[in-house]
Design an enzyme around this catalytic site. Sequence first.
Site, PDB file in Angstrom:
ATOM      1  N   ALA A  27       0.820  -1.228   0.000  1.00  0.00           N
ATOM      2  CA  ALA A  27       0.000   0.000   0.000  1.00  0.00           C
ATOM      3  C   ALA A  27       0.846   1.267   0.000  1.00  0.00           C
ATOM      4  CB  ALA A  27      -0.952  -0.011   1.202  1.00  0.00           C
ATOM      5  N   TYR A  41       3.914 -14.200 -15.247  1.00  0.00           N
ATOM      6  CA  TYR A  41       2.988 -13.286 -14.547  1.00  0.00           C
ATOM      7  C   TYR A  41       1.526 -13.708 -14.717  1.00  0.00           C
ATOM      8  CZ  TYR A  41       0.787  -8.737 -13.373  1.00  0.00           C
ATOM      9  OH  TYR A  41       0.013  -7.734 -12.829  1.00  0.00           O
TER      10      TYR A  41
HETATM   11  P1  NAP Z   1       3.492  -0.824  -7.996  1.00  0.00           P
HETATM   12  O1  NAP Z   1       3.169   0.580  -8.281  1.00  0.00           O
HETATM   13  O2  NAP Z   1       4.760  -1.407  -8.543  1.00  0.00           O
HETATM   14  O3  NAP Z   1       3.453  -1.049  -6.401  1.00  0.00           O
HETATM   15  C1  NAP Z   1       3.729  -2.341  -5.908  1.00  0.00           C
HETATM   16  C2  NAP Z   1       3.447  -2.360  -4.427  1.00  0.00           C
HETATM   17  O4  NAP Z   1       3.673  -3.705  -3.949  1.00  0.00           O
HETATM   18  C3  NAP Z   1       4.393  -1.474  -3.640  1.00  0.00           C
HETATM   19  O5  NAP Z   1       3.706  -0.964  -2.538  1.00  0.00           O
HETATM   20  C4  NAP Z   1       5.486  -2.453  -3.189  1.00  0.00           C
HETATM   21  O6  NAP Z   1       6.140  -2.047  -1.984  1.00  0.00           O
HETATM   22  C5  NAP Z   1       4.654  -3.687  -2.920  1.00  0.00           C
HETATM   23  N1  NAP Z   1       5.410  -4.938  -2.946  1.00  0.00           N
HETATM   24  C6  NAP Z   1       6.089  -5.493  -3.994  1.00  0.00           C
HETATM   25  N2  NAP Z   1       6.630  -6.667  -3.629  1.00  0.00           N
HETATM   26  C7  NAP Z   1       6.276  -6.866  -2.326  1.00  0.00           C
HETATM   27  C8  NAP Z   1       6.512  -7.902  -1.394  1.00  0.00           C
HETATM   28  N3  NAP Z   1       7.235  -9.004  -1.717  1.00  0.00           N
HETATM   29  N4  NAP Z   1       6.015  -7.784  -0.140  1.00  0.00           N
HETATM   30  C9  NAP Z   1       5.290  -6.690   0.206  1.00  0.00           C
HETATM   31  N5  NAP Z   1       5.018  -5.671  -0.639  1.00  0.00           N
HETATM   32  C10 NAP Z   1       5.522  -5.765  -1.896  1.00  0.00           C
HETATM   33  O7  NAP Z   1       2.334  -1.808  -8.524  1.00  0.00           O
HETATM   34  P2  NAP Z   1       0.781  -1.489  -8.823  1.00  0.00           P
HETATM   35  O8  NAP Z   1       0.656  -1.123 -10.246  1.00  0.00           O
HETATM   36  O9  NAP Z   1       0.232  -0.624  -7.782  1.00  0.00           O
HETATM   37  O10 NAP Z   1       0.190  -2.975  -8.687  1.00  0.00           O
HETATM   38  C11 NAP Z   1      -0.475  -3.422  -7.513  1.00  0.00           C
HETATM   39  C12 NAP Z   1      -1.120  -4.768  -7.810  1.00  0.00           C
HETATM   40  O11 NAP Z   1      -2.009  -4.632  -8.903  1.00  0.00           O
HETATM   41  C13 NAP Z   1      -0.147  -5.861  -8.213  1.00  0.00           C
HETATM   42  O12 NAP Z   1      -0.574  -7.096  -7.692  1.00  0.00           O
HETATM   43  C14 NAP Z   1      -0.231  -5.876  -9.726  1.00  0.00           C
HETATM   44  O13 NAP Z   1       0.133  -7.124 -10.262  1.00  0.00           O
HETATM   45  C15 NAP Z   1      -1.693  -5.555  -9.923  1.00  0.00           C
HETATM   46  N6  NAP Z   1      -2.019  -4.977 -11.215  1.00  0.00           N
HETATM   47  C16 NAP Z   1      -1.537  -3.783 -11.599  1.00  0.00           C
HETATM   48  C17 NAP Z   1      -1.939  -3.258 -12.833  1.00  0.00           C
HETATM   49  C18 NAP Z   1      -1.504  -1.919 -13.336  1.00  0.00           C
HETATM   50  O14 NAP Z   1      -1.840  -1.592 -14.496  1.00  0.00           O
HETATM   51  N7  NAP Z   1      -0.786  -1.111 -12.561  1.00  0.00           N
HETATM   52  C19 NAP Z   1      -2.798  -3.983 -13.650  1.00  0.00           C
HETATM   53  C20 NAP Z   1      -3.263  -5.208 -13.221  1.00  0.00           C
HETATM   54  C21 NAP Z   1      -2.878  -5.693 -11.993  1.00  0.00           C
HETATM   55  P3  NAP Z   1       7.431  -1.046  -2.019  1.00  0.00           P
HETATM   56  O15 NAP Z   1       6.887   0.316  -2.384  1.00  0.00           O
HETATM   57  O16 NAP Z   1       7.958  -1.117  -0.629  1.00  0.00           O
HETATM   58  O17 NAP Z   1       8.354  -1.585  -3.067  1.00  0.00           O
END
Ligand code: NAP
Length: 251
Positions: free
Chosen positions: A13, A156
């Site tokens: 988050a 993925y």
């Molecule tokens: P993001 O901007 O890269 O943020 C990722 C978040 O996950 C960050 O808060 C990160 O923490 C945390 N994280 C990563 N690895 C972790 C671990 N091993 N343990 C605990 N926290 C961890 O990604 P996002 O785009 O917000 O994506 C969030 C979710 O939505 C993911 O599951 C992703 O696959 C899914 N998703 C995203 C999209 C999109 O278009 N953005 C589309 C479909 C699905 P730190 O900040 O500390 O690194």
Amino acid sequence: MKLEGKVALITGASRGIGRGIAEVFAEEGADVAVNYIASGQAAEEVAAWIRSKGRRAITVQADVANRDQVEAMVDRVWNEIGPIDVLVNNAGIETIVPFLELTDEQWTRLTDVNLRGEWLCSQVFCRRVVAAGRKATIVNIGSVQAGKVLPGRTHYAPTKLGLEALTRNMSAEMTPLGIRVNCVHPGLIDTDMTAWVMKRPDLLPGILAQISLGRAGEPREIGTVTAFFASDEASYLTGQSIHVDGGWVGK
Ligand code: NAP
């Protein structure tokens, strides 16, 4: 407010979609534990924002793929802000690697975080909720890639389609014990994960043309649907997965 009086733990988050969910949850009345793995300062900023809205918030560092750290995280949140009512399994990583070049290490780390991590956090959480004789909800954050092929995602995409099965199967076992489980599949959402696409004028228009709404989504647009699933308004919903993608997967 949909989540008044509830305590929520949201993984990942500190940024992106997780932050958007945390903000909407706070506005809907929830106290929030902000999990992160590396971005401590960003997580503190999210917590400060939540407190500015009159809700309680703590930050908690844990790798969602590490059982000891997940157990310590759930313990700490439970003890510091109270029994957890909602778990949002949002933390995830994405890399893009052609199938023939993918290494064992890349496969293992990505599946460990995106699929085993959601299973692990859910199991630790459910054991705690059941032992306490409480009710709760879980929302898993999947991806449009559960239903759509994009290049370089042979590691993925299976984690995200797998979350649908995890959601259905956990729901079947946990709903009778008082824990509803659902899944939200985001489409293209403007975050650090997708920043590279948003900066590619050669790629972006082609992707947006496949999305009925013709634009990327905002993290809070995932937050509102997640808040609905987590709320008592969704009291008869469990085992479901919904695409929140502006009309991409079905087009
Ligand atoms: P993001 O901007 O890269 O943020 C990722 C978040 O996950 C960050 O808060 C990160 O923490 C945390 N994280 C990563 N690895 C972790 C671990 N091993 N343990 C605990 N926290 C961890 O990604 P996002 O785009 O917000 O994506 C969030 C979710 O939505 C993911 O599951 C992703 O696959 C899914 N998703 C995203 C999209 C999109 O278009 N953005 C589309 C479909 C699905 P730190 O900040 O500390 O690194």
